[in-house]
Design a protein around this motif. Structure first.
Motif, mmCIF file in Angstrom:
data_model
loop_
_atom_site.group_PDB
_atom_site.id
_atom_site.type_symbol
_atom_site.label_atom_id
_atom_site.label_comp_id
_atom_site.label_asym_id
_atom_site.label_seq_id
_atom_site.Cartn_x
_atom_site.Cartn_y
_atom_site.Cartn_z
ATOM 1 N N ASP A 110 -0.844 1.608 32.472
ATOM 2 C CA ASP A 110 -0.956 1.713 31.300
ATOM 3 C C ASP A 110 -2.266 1.966 30.620
ATOM 4 O OD1 ASP A 110 1.364 1.107 29.344
ATOM 5 O OD2 ASP A 110 1.453 -1.119 29.777
ATOM 6 N N MET A 111 -2.510 2.920 29.884
ATOM 7 C CA MET A 111 -3.968 3.169 29.496
ATOM 8 C C MET A 111 -3.885 3.337 27.947
ATOM 9 S SD MET A 111 -4.127 6.348 32.166
ATOM 10 C CE MET A 111 -4.277 6.188 33.789
ATOM 11 N N ASP A 112 -5.261 3.734 27.537
ATOM 12 C CA ASP A 112 -5.324 3.704 26.042
ATOM 13 C C ASP A 112 -4.785 4.952 25.263
ATOM 14 O OD1 ASP A 112 -6.768 1.504 26.267
ATOM 15 O OD2 ASP A 112 -8.783 2.315 26.368
ATOM 16 N N PHE A 113 -4.319 5.975 26.189
ATOM 17 C CA PHE A 113 -3.767 6.924 25.483
ATOM 18 C C PHE A 113 -2.563 7.311 26.609
ATOM 19 C CE2 PHE A 113 -6.977 8.052 28.893
ATOM 20 C CZ PHE A 113 -6.333 8.677 29.799
ATOM 21 N N PRO A 114 -1.671 8.312 25.943
ATOM 22 C CA PRO A 114 -0.342 8.378 26.410
ATOM 23 C C PRO A 114 -0.513 8.978 28.030
ATOM 24 C CG PRO A 114 -0.175 9.282 24.181
ATOM 25 C CD PRO A 114 -1.453 8.963 24.721
ATOM 26 N N ASN A 115 0.058 8.179 29.067
ATOM 27 C CA ASN A 115 -0.177 8.429 30.341
ATOM 28 C C ASN A 115 0.790 9.535 30.758
ATOM 29 O OD1 ASN A 115 -0.532 8.639 32.999
ATOM 30 N ND2 ASN A 115 -0.165 6.445 33.648
ATOM 31 N N VAL A 116 0.572 10.641 30.471
ATOM 32 C CA VAL A 116 1.701 11.828 30.624
ATOM 33 C C VAL A 116 1.149 12.745 30.902
ATOM 34 C CG1 VAL A 116 3.344 13.423 29.156
ATOM 35 C CG2 VAL A 116 3.189 10.753 28.784
ATOM 36 N N LEU A 117 1.544 13.675 32.018
ATOM 37 C CA LEU A 117 1.092 14.876 32.742
ATOM 38 C C LEU A 117 2.147 15.983 32.003
ATOM 39 C CD1 LEU A 117 -0.463 16.396 34.483
ATOM 40 C CD2 LEU A 117 1.227 16.348 36.270
ATOM 41 N N LYS A 118 1.620 17.031 31.415
ATOM 42 C CA LYS A 118 2.346 18.206 30.950
ATOM 43 C C LYS A 118 2.022 19.344 31.689
ATOM 44 C CE LYS A 118 3.199 20.105 26.256
ATOM 45 N NZ LYS A 118 2.733 20.164 24.773
ATOM 46 N N LEU A 119 3.319 20.114 32.089
ATOM 47 C CA LEU A 119 2.987 21.240 32.609
ATOM 48 C C LEU A 119 3.652 22.447 31.872
ATOM 49 C CD1 LEU A 119 4.072 20.452 36.401
ATOM 50 C CD2 LEU A 119 1.962 21.688 35.406
ATOM 51 N N TYR A 120 3.111 23.752 32.128
ATOM 52 C CA TYR A 120 3.673 24.754 31.399
ATOM 53 C C TYR A 120 3.871 25.919 32.309
ATOM 54 C CZ TYR A 120 1.400 23.069 27.002
ATOM 55 O OH TYR A 120 1.183 22.401 25.946
#
Lengths: 205, 205, 205
Positions: free
Chosen positions: A39-49
C-alpha cells in the motif's frame, strides 16, 4: 523507497536493448496493468505499452569529430589541407569562419573521421597549419539512412543521358527520398550547354 | 602505493555528490588535518576544507545537440526548416555558414532538443534537406538560470505601458539580471512610432 | 559464444593501457600465432602483432568546451567579454557568426577552459550577455604537441634582432615544426617600418 524488486530489475536489464527519456514514438497496440501488493501513497500499478515504432528506422554508427581553431595559416594552405585530409581518409571536412583573440579572423576546422585515423589526421593538421592542439570530440553517435545507387535514363533537350540517383532508405527498407548525383548533372550541363539549374528542371518534368 | 583504505574510499563514495578537478570556488571557513600512521616519502597528512560555495548556483540539466553539414538545400528550404524544427519541439536552432568540399558554401545546422525528439527531428532534417547523416552529440550538460516573468508599468513618451521583464535568478534565489521582453518593446515601438533603440533608452531612464 | 577465457580477459585488462578500433599505426616487427583447442566454424587462432608506433606521439589532456548562442548583446559587449574571459582563465575563445530564430544575426561563443573554471566563466558570460543557459560539452580529449621557446638572432634590413621561436615537438622528442613568435615579428615591423609580410620573408631567407 525502492520501486522494483531485484527480479524486476533483472528482467528489465536483460530484456531491454535501450532506455529512453520520455515516451517512445510508436503506435500503441495494447496496454496492460498489473497491481502490486504494497500500500503506497500513490496507485501501486505498473503499466505496460506494446506498440509499433512509428517514424524512420535509422542506422546507427559512431564517428569522431576533430576540431581546431586556426589563425596561423593562409587561405592557400587551408584549401590544400582540405584536399589532403580527404586523401588521408577524412569522411567530411568543413571550415567555419570565426573571430579569434586579438581581432584575428580565423577558421574552425571540423573533420569527421573514423577513430583509427585520428592521430594521422591530427599530425597532418598540425604540420600544415602550425596549430599546437586538436580537440577530439568524444565519439558522436550518428543516425544515418542507407543509400543505393540506381541508374535511370533521362531525356534532356533532345538527347538521352544515363543519370545515377542516390536512393536513401531507412533500416526498415522504406525510401526517404532520392536525389540525382551532382556529378552526372554537371556532366549533362557541360555536354548540352544548359545551366545546372535548367538541367535539374528538365529532370523533374 | 594505495593512498586510501577501503573504509576511506567507501566514505568518500557514499558522502560525496560530485568530484571536481582543481579547488572548489568557495570561501573557506574551517580547515582540519589528520595524520596517518605509515611513514612515507612525503608528509602523511590528510587535509580537509569546509567552506561555503561562492559564485552563482546554477541549475543543471541535459540536452542533446544535433549537427549536420548541409549543401543540398536552398536558402528558402533552410528558412522553412527552421520554422518546422521549432514546431516539432526543437529548443533552439542555429545556422552557421561554412565552407564545404569542392568549394561549396554550406551551413552547419545545430539543433538543441530533448532526447525524446531526436529521431523525429532527424527525420525532418533529412526529408527537407536530403542529407544522409545527422550527428547526435552526447548529452551536453547545461548550466542554466531560472527565470520568472514580472510585469511592470513603464512610461514611454507620455503613455503608460505594461512591460514584462524576464528576471533571471540562480538556484539560491539570487537575482542575476533582468531583461525587458523583446516582444513588449516591439509592441511599444509600433504603437508610439519610436525606434526600438529609443524605447530601450526610455526604459532605462 | 565467448571468445576469451576469464584468464585471457584478465591478462588483456591488466596489460593494456588502451584499446582502439581498427589497426594501430605502426611498423610491424614480429607476428605470432596461437591455436586454440575448441573446434569452431572459423579458424580458432589468435594473432599477435608486435610493432613500433609510427607517426607523431602526442600529449593527451582533457579540456572543457563551453558553448552558448547569443543574440542579446552588442558587438561592444562581446568584444569586452572576450577580454574578460581570458583574464578569468579561459584557454581560448572564439566567436562564430550565425543565424538565429526570427531572422536574428547572432554569435556562438565557444570557450575552451579547465573544468575548475566552468562555473565562474559561465557566470561571467550570463551576466555580460543576458543569456540564460550555457552548454558544457563533455570533456573533450585533446591531442597536443609540447612547445619550448628558443631565442635566435636574426638580421632584418641591416639590423640584428632577437626573435623567439616556438619549437613544437612530440612526446618522443621529435620536432614537428618551429614558428617565430608573432609579437616579436610585430616589434621588428614597428621598429624597421617594414611590413609584417616583408619581415617574415627576410626571416626565411
Amino acid at each position: 523507497m525502492e520501486l522494483t524488486t531485484p527480479t524486476g530489475a533483472s528482467i528489465l536489464v536483460n530484456l531491454a536493448d535501450d532506455f529512453i527519456h520520455g515516451f517512445a514514438k510508436m503506435k500503441v497496440k495494447r496496454i496492460g496493468y498489473g497491481a502490486g501488493q504494497s500500500d503506497m501513497d500513490f496507485p501501486n500499478v505498473l503499466k505496460l505499452y506494446l506498440g509499433e515504432a512509428s517514424g524512420r528506422r535509422f542506422n546507427h554508427d559512431e564517428i569522431t569529430l576533430l576540431e581546431t581553431n586556426i589563425d596561423t595559416a593562409t587561405g592557400e594552405t587551408m584549401g590544400y589541407l582540405f584536399e589532403q585530409l580527404f586523401e588521408e581518409g577524412a569522411l567530411d571536412v568543413v571550415l567555419v569562419p570565426c573571430i579569434m583573440k586579438k581581432n584575428r579572423p580565423g577558421h574552425i576546422l571540423k573533420v569527421m573521421c573514423n577513430q583509427a585515423d585520428v592521430e594521422q589526421l591530427t599530425a597532418l593538421i598540425m604540420e600544415e597549419t602550425g596549430t599546437l592542439g586538436v580537440r577530439v570530440m568524444p565519439h558522436a553517435h550518428r543516425l544515418t539512412l542507407s543509400r543505393r545507387i540506381v541508374e535511370k535514363k533521362v531525356v534532356v533537350g533532345d538527347r538521352e543521358f544515363k543519370v545515377r540517383f542516390k536512393v536513401a532508405f531507412d533500416s526498415a527498407g522504406v525510401i526517404a527520398f532520392e536525389r540525382a548525383e551532382f556529378e552526372d548533372l554537371r556532366r549533362i550541363s557541360k555536354k548540352t550547354g544548359l545551366s545546372l539549374r535548367k538541367v535539374r528542371e528538365e529532370l523533374k518534368s
